[in-house]
Scaffold this motif. Structure first.
Motif, PDB file in Angstrom:
ATOM      1  N   LEU A   9       0.826  -1.193   0.000  1.00  0.00           N
ATOM      2  CA  LEU A   9       0.000   0.000   0.000  1.00  0.00           C
ATOM      3  C   LEU A   9       0.869   1.255   0.000  1.00  0.00           C
ATOM      4  O   LEU A   9       0.602   2.211  -0.742  1.00  0.00           O
ATOM      5  CB  LEU A   9      -0.923   0.014   1.222  1.00  0.00           C
ATOM      6  N   ALA A  10       1.915   1.241   0.807  1.00  0.00           N
ATOM      7  CA  ALA A  10       2.825   2.385   0.846  1.00  0.00           C
ATOM      8  C   ALA A  10       3.489   2.592  -0.510  1.00  0.00           C
ATOM      9  O   ALA A  10       3.657   3.723  -0.979  1.00  0.00           O
ATOM     10  CB  ALA A  10       3.884   2.184   1.933  1.00  0.00           C
ATOM     11  N   GLY A  11       3.865   1.481  -1.160  1.00  0.00           N
ATOM     12  CA  GLY A  11       4.481   1.577  -2.480  1.00  0.00           C
ATOM     13  C   GLY A  11       3.544   2.193  -3.506  1.00  0.00           C
ATOM     14  O   GLY A  11       3.958   3.031  -4.321  1.00  0.00           O
ATOM     15  N   ARG A  12       2.280   1.778  -3.470  1.00  0.00           N
ATOM     16  CA  ARG A  12       1.311   2.349  -4.414  1.00  0.00           C
ATOM     17  C   ARG A  12       1.084   3.827  -4.141  1.00  0.00           C
ATOM     18  O   ARG A  12       0.943   4.634  -5.068  1.00  0.00           O
ATOM     19  CB  ARG A  12      -0.007   1.585  -4.323  1.00  0.00           C
ATOM     20  N   THR A  13       1.076   4.205  -2.858  1.00  0.00           N
ATOM     21  CA  THR A  13       0.878   5.611  -2.503  1.00  0.00           C
ATOM     22  C   THR A  13       2.024   6.467  -3.003  1.00  0.00           C
ATOM     23  O   THR A  13       1.821   7.546  -3.553  1.00  0.00           O
ATOM     24  CB  THR A  13       0.749   5.760  -0.965  1.00  0.00           C
ATOM     25  N   VAL A  14       3.259   5.983  -2.816  1.00  0.00           N
ATOM     26  CA  VAL A  14       4.430   6.712  -3.300  1.00  0.00           C
ATOM     27  C   VAL A  14       4.403   6.828  -4.820  1.00  0.00           C
ATOM     28  O   VAL A  14       4.697   7.877  -5.396  1.00  0.00           O
ATOM     29  CB  VAL A  14       5.733   6.026  -2.834  1.00  0.00           C
ATOM     30  N   ALA A  15       4.038   5.739  -5.486  1.00  0.00           N
ATOM     31  CA  ALA A  15       3.987   5.752  -6.948  1.00  0.00           C
ATOM     32  C   ALA A  15       2.990   6.793  -7.458  1.00  0.00           C
ATOM     33  O   ALA A  15       3.258   7.519  -8.413  1.00  0.00           O
ATOM     34  CB  ALA A  15       3.614   4.362  -7.474  1.00  0.00           C
ATOM     35  N   ARG A  16       1.827   6.863  -6.796  1.00  0.00           N
ATOM     36  CA  ARG A  16       0.838   7.857  -7.203  1.00  0.00           C
ATOM     37  C   ARG A  16       1.346   9.269  -6.953  1.00  0.00           C
ATOM     38  O   ARG A  16       1.076  10.193  -7.717  1.00  0.00           O
ATOM     39  CB  ARG A  16      -0.474   7.631  -6.458  1.00  0.00           C
ATOM     40  N   ALA A  17       2.107   9.433  -5.868  1.00  0.00           N
ATOM     41  CA  ALA A  17       2.593  10.764  -5.509  1.00  0.00           C
ATOM     42  C   ALA A  17       3.605  11.287  -6.514  1.00  0.00           C
ATOM     43  O   ALA A  17       3.680  12.483  -6.768  1.00  0.00           O
ATOM     44  CB  ALA A  17       3.201  10.735  -4.103  1.00  0.00           C
ATOM     45  N   VAL A  18       4.417  10.390  -7.088  1.00  0.00           N
ATOM     46  CA  VAL A  18       5.461  10.838  -8.016  1.00  0.00           C
ATOM     47  C   VAL A  18       5.010  10.777  -9.464  1.00  0.00           C
ATOM     48  O   VAL A  18       5.722  11.226 -10.351  1.00  0.00           O
ATOM     49  CB  VAL A  18       6.747  10.005  -7.827  1.00  0.00           C
ATOM     50  N   THR A  19       3.835  10.240  -9.714  1.00  0.00           N
ATOM     51  CA  THR A  19       3.311  10.191 -11.082  1.00  0.00           C
ATOM     52  C   THR A  19       2.384  11.378 -11.313  1.00  0.00           C
ATOM     53  O   THR A  19       1.381  11.526 -10.620  1.00  0.00           O
ATOM     54  CB  THR A  19       2.524   8.890 -11.329  1.00  0.00           C
ATOM     55  N   ARG A  20       2.728  12.212 -12.249  1.00  0.00           N
ATOM     56  CA  ARG A  20       1.929  13.399 -12.491  1.00  0.00           C
ATOM     57  C   ARG A  20       0.690  13.061 -13.320  1.00  0.00           C
ATOM     58  O   ARG A  20       0.805  12.443 -14.382  1.00  0.00           O
ATOM     59  CB  ARG A  20       2.753  14.455 -13.230  1.00  0.00           C
ATOM     60  N   PRO A  21      -0.485  13.494 -12.837  1.00  0.00           N
ATOM     61  CA  PRO A  21      -1.688  13.283 -13.644  1.00  0.00           C
ATOM     62  C   PRO A  21      -1.678  14.229 -14.844  1.00  0.00           C
ATOM     63  O   PRO A  21      -0.918  15.201 -14.872  1.00  0.00           O
ATOM     64  CB  PRO A  21      -2.815  13.643 -12.665  1.00  0.00           C
ATOM     65  N   PRO A  22      -2.508  13.968 -15.839  1.00  0.00           N
ATOM     66  CA  PRO A  22      -2.574  14.873 -16.987  1.00  0.00           C
ATOM     67  C   PRO A  22      -2.924  16.284 -16.532  1.00  0.00           C
ATOM     68  O   PRO A  22      -3.703  16.482 -15.596  1.00  0.00           O
ATOM     69  CB  PRO A  22      -3.697  14.270 -17.843  1.00  0.00           C
ATOM     70  N   ARG A  23      -2.346  17.272 -17.182  1.00  0.00           N
ATOM     71  CA  ARG A  23      -2.584  18.668 -16.832  1.00  0.00           C
ATOM     72  C   ARG A  23      -4.049  19.023 -17.059  1.00  0.00           C
ATOM     73  O   ARG A  23      -4.622  18.727 -18.102  1.00  0.00           O
ATOM     74  CB  ARG A  23      -1.678  19.571 -17.671  1.00  0.00           C
ATOM     75  N   TYR A  24      -4.642  19.668 -16.081  1.00  0.00           N
ATOM     76  CA  TYR A  24      -6.035  20.109 -16.149  1.00  0.00           C
ATOM     77  C   TYR A  24      -6.023  21.587 -16.527  1.00  0.00           C
ATOM     78  O   TYR A  24      -6.151  22.477 -15.700  1.00  0.00           O
ATOM     79  CB  TYR A  24      -6.718  19.879 -14.804  1.00  0.00           C
ATOM     80  N   ASP A  25      -5.851  21.845 -17.811  1.00  0.00           N
ATOM     81  CA  ASP A  25      -5.685  23.209 -18.311  1.00  0.00           C
ATOM     82  C   ASP A  25      -6.936  24.034 -18.040  1.00  0.00           C
ATOM     83  O   ASP A  25      -8.061  23.597 -18.307  1.00  0.00           O
ATOM     84  CB  ASP A  25      -5.393  23.164 -19.817  1.00  0.00           C
ATOM     85  N   LEU A  26      -6.752  25.251 -17.545  1.00  0.00           N
ATOM     86  CA  LEU A  26      -7.880  26.125 -17.237  1.00  0.00           C
ATOM     87  C   LEU A  26      -8.452  26.829 -18.457  1.00  0.00           C
ATOM     88  O   LEU A  26      -9.510  27.462 -18.363  1.00  0.00           O
ATOM     89  CB  LEU A  26      -7.470  27.169 -16.190  1.00  0.00           C
ATOM     90  N   GLU A  27      -7.794  26.731 -19.569  1.00  0.00           N
ATOM     91  CA  GLU A  27      -8.290  27.353 -20.799  1.00  0.00           C
ATOM     92  C   GLU A  27      -9.710  26.864 -21.102  1.00  0.00           C
ATOM     93  O   GLU A  27      -9.963  25.666 -21.259  1.00  0.00           O
ATOM     94  CB  GLU A  27      -7.372  27.004 -21.969  1.00  0.00           C
ATOM     95  N   GLY A  28     -10.653  27.798 -21.140  1.00  0.00           N
ATOM     96  CA  GLY A  28     -12.041  27.460 -21.458  1.00  0.00           C
ATOM     97  C   GLY A  28     -12.849  26.897 -20.305  1.00  0.00           C
ATOM     98  O   GLY A  28     -14.062  26.700 -20.442  1.00  0.00           O
ATOM     99  N   ARG A  29     -12.222  26.633 -19.155  1.00  0.00           N
ATOM    100  CA  ARG A  29     -12.957  26.098 -18.004  1.00  0.00           C
ATOM    101  C   ARG A  29     -13.785  27.203 -17.343  1.00  0.00           C
ATOM    102  O   ARG A  29     -13.449  28.385 -17.403  1.00  0.00           O
ATOM    103  CB  ARG A  29     -12.008  25.527 -16.958  1.00  0.00           C
ATOM    104  N   VAL A  30     -14.835  26.798 -16.657  1.00  0.00           N
ATOM    105  CA  VAL A  30     -15.654  27.725 -15.871  1.00  0.00           C
ATOM    106  C   VAL A  30     -15.234  27.609 -14.410  1.00  0.00           C
ATOM    107  O   VAL A  30     -15.324  26.532 -13.821  1.00  0.00           O
ATOM    108  CB  VAL A  30     -17.159  27.418 -16.017  1.00  0.00           C
ATOM    109  N   VAL A  31     -14.772  28.720 -13.850  1.00  0.00           N
ATOM    110  CA  VAL A  31     -14.269  28.744 -12.471  1.00  0.00           C
ATOM    111  C   VAL A  31     -15.215  29.579 -11.618  1.00  0.00           C
ATOM    112  O   VAL A  31     -15.414  30.763 -11.867  1.00  0.00           O
ATOM    113  CB  VAL A  31     -12.840  29.320 -12.405  1.00  0.00           C
ATOM    114  N   PHE A  32     -15.786  28.957 -10.608  1.00  0.00           N
ATOM    115  CA  PHE A  32     -16.758  29.554  -9.698  1.00  0.00           C
ATOM    116  C   PHE A  32     -16.015  29.957  -8.426  1.00  0.00           C
ATOM    117  O   PHE A  32     -15.486  29.103  -7.716  1.00  0.00           O
ATOM    118  CB  PHE A  32     -17.848  28.518  -9.407  1.00  0.00           C
TER     119      PHE A  32
END
Length: 302
Positions: A9-32
């Protein structure tokens, strides 16, 4: 067996922490954004708009929101709502969806500073109003916008504070609220995962805003501030804070901290909080400030 499971479990947590998710670009997004009329909210709206986002500006007073919307131009609209009213927030969310076609990002920013009194002397209404705005206001904001965020698989950022783990002496309702906001953000992070949506919290230090000025307006609060090293109380600009939050949103980060010194204190918070409590307990100026605040609170108004 238990140890092996814990290590995996610790290994999976570390792996998720160092793996960058796809960029969530704000271009065109609606921000409330709540609390958008001034300070951090207004700065965040401006910086998000620069990044190509469409911004729903939400606050108690419509006129300054309309002025900001006019300044930003296309892709900005003002919506009047007090975060102490679930009905007003629901209407603002409904109107924002009608205006922009949805909501992708929520920044729950609205907040107030309490008077610098002790738990024994603070007015009951003042304590409860601070919690109502700073904690329950964020909860109401989330609840009103959540259907739209789930539909867009968007992101919610709750604006927290170092007071989520700093000692709240002479600022108990604010600290209580920010600790609650931290738990709300952590809960949301887990509950939204299966829907493809995300949530995070911003642990922010002191910012050069009216809120910070109000929080340290009297001598007692200043004494508390001076009891810790200056590096921990030096104010950052609203632009720096806004950019830190928007960068975190684009990473769908579970947390962001600013300025830089907050991160190590947060990482070692068990030590940080113990040392801080001990320093405050034994600092003569802090104890004098508490006594002065108690005396001042009991004096009749002239």
């Amino acid at each position: 067996m238990i140890l092996d499971d814990a290590l995996r479990l610790a290994g999976r947590t570390v792996a998720r922490a160092v793996t960058r998710p796809p960029r969530y670009d704000l271009e065109g997004r609606v921000v409330f954004i709540t609390g958008a009329a001034r300070g951090l909210g207004a700065a965040t709206a401006r910086r998000a708009h620069v990044r190509g986002a469409r911004v729903a500006l939400v606050g108690r007073r419509l006129a300054p929101l309309q002025e900001l919307a006019a300044e930003l131009g296309s892709g900005a609209a003002a919506f009047e709502a007090d975060v102490t009213s679930a009905e007003q927030l629901q209407q603002a969310a409904t109107d924002a969806v009608a205006t922009f076609g949805g909501i992708d990002v929520v920044i729950a920013n609205a907040g107030i500073a309490p008077p610098s009194h002790t738990v024994a002397t603070i007015d009951t209404d003042a304590f409860e109003r601070t919690v109502d705005v700073d904690l329950l206001g964020q909860w109401r904001t989330v609840r009103a916008t959540l259907p739209a965020v789930l539909e867009s698989r968007g992101h919610i950022l709750l604006v927290g504070s170092i007071y989520a783990f700093f000692n709240g002496v002479l600022a108990a309702p604010y600290a209580v609220s920010k600790a609650g906001v931290e738990q709300l953000a952590r809960t949301l992070r887990v509950e939204l995962a299966s829907h493809g949506a995300t949530a995070g919290i911003a642990y922010l230090g002191f910012i050069d805003t009216d809120l910070a000025a109000d929080a340290f307006a009297d001598a007692s609060a200043q004494a508390i501030r001076q009891a810790v090293p200056r590096v921990f109380t030096r104010e950052m600009t609203v632009t720096a804070a806004a950019d830190a939050m928007l960068d975190a949103i684009e990473r769908r980060a579970p947390q962001v901290s600013a300025p830089a010194w907050v991160r190590p204190l947060l990482a070692f918070r068990s030590v940080t909080t113990a040392v801080m409590d001990d320093v405050l307990l034994h600092n003569r100026n802090v104890q004098t400030a508490i006594s002065d605040a108690e005396v001042a609170a009991r004096q009749p108004e002239s």
